[in-house]
Design an enzyme around this catalytic site. Structure first.
Site, PDB file in Angstrom:
ATOM      1  N   ARG A 120     -20.971   0.766  62.516  1.00  0.00           N
ATOM      2  CA  ARG A 120     -22.214   1.469  62.826  1.00  0.00           C
ATOM      3  C   ARG A 120     -22.728   2.219  61.600  1.00  0.00           C
ATOM      4  O   ARG A 120     -23.938   2.301  61.363  1.00  0.00           O
ATOM      5  CB  ARG A 120     -21.972   2.459  63.981  1.00  0.00           C
ATOM      6  N   CYS A 159     -18.219   6.173  60.820  1.00  0.00           N
ATOM      7  CA  CYS A 159     -18.194   6.058  62.286  1.00  0.00           C
ATOM      8  C   CYS A 159     -16.734   5.866  62.706  1.00  0.00           C
ATOM      9  O   CYS A 159     -15.876   6.665  62.335  1.00  0.00           O
ATOM     10  CB  CYS A 159     -19.101   4.944  62.765  1.00  0.00           C
TER      11      CYS A 159
END
Lengths: 134, 73
Positions: A89, A84
């Site tokens: 994430r 990410c």
């Protein structure tokens, strides 16, 4: 990561938002832009991390998750690498692939776009991803 | 202490979606603004009224969101 991208030896999964993937924005709205260039790693598929969850925050079923990743050509026959912006994430997606789908070879690219988007001499793809098989 | 007057709402700030969560804890109102996707917190503020806490959060969110540039693809 460079060899995985160039040799297509692993499924690269970009879990950022579609706007970050295309290069329209360099970071989630309101957060620091930690890279010089926008876009994604060539060959990466866009599968935002939140798609693994239902609206109430619970994880989707195994069947739904397999369909989600499978539709983008990600399955357990090949190594998978999630990334990410800073690896936060993508750690969520790594968990999904590793422990909910049971993939043996899954990695989280901790440098993520903050590293790749600042590296000199690496290729960057902008806009939407190429269709699988194209 | 227990949370009172809990509420959530969505609004647009500087052209971006923002989610506000506001509640009262004791005599203080607390407000959190996040950027919806990916849900990262932009501001946490307090005030003696709901309006004060929310206006501070919106002001801070606007400062941060106004720095986000859109690039041609």
């Amino acid at each position: 990561m460079q060899s995985a991208s160039k040799g297509k030896s692993a499924s690269l999964i970009d879990v950022r938002s579609p706007a970050e993937f295309t290069g329209e924005i360099l970071a989630p709205p309101g957060l620091p832009e930690t890279c010089q260039r926008g876009g994604h790693i060539p060959g990466a598929r866009s599968i935002p991390w939140g798609k693994a969850a239902n609206d109430d925050g619970t994880f989707k079923s195994r069947e739904e998750l397999a369909a989600l990743y499978g539709s983008e050509g990600v399955d357990e026959t090949r190594p998978a690498i999630a990334y990410c912006r800073i690896g936060e994430r993508s750690s969520h997606s790594w968990f999904v692939l590793k422990y909910l789908l049971g993939f043996e070879n899954v990695k989280n690219y901790d440098g993520s776009w903050t590293e790749w988007g600042n590296l000199v001499g690496v290729p960057v793809e902008r806009g939407t991803a190429q269709k699988i098989g194209a | 202490m227990r949370v009172e007057e809990y509420g959530e709402r969505d609004l647009q700030v500087a052209g971006w979606d923002v989610h506000l969560t506001t509640y009262k804890l004791g005599d203080v109102y607390h407000c959190k603004a996040d950027n919806v996707s990916p849900g990262a917190g932009l501001a946490r503020t307090t005030g003696s009224t709901r309006e004060e806490a929310e206006s501070k959060a919106i002001e801070r969110a606007e400062q941060l969101l106004s720095r986000t540039r859109r690039h041609a693809v």
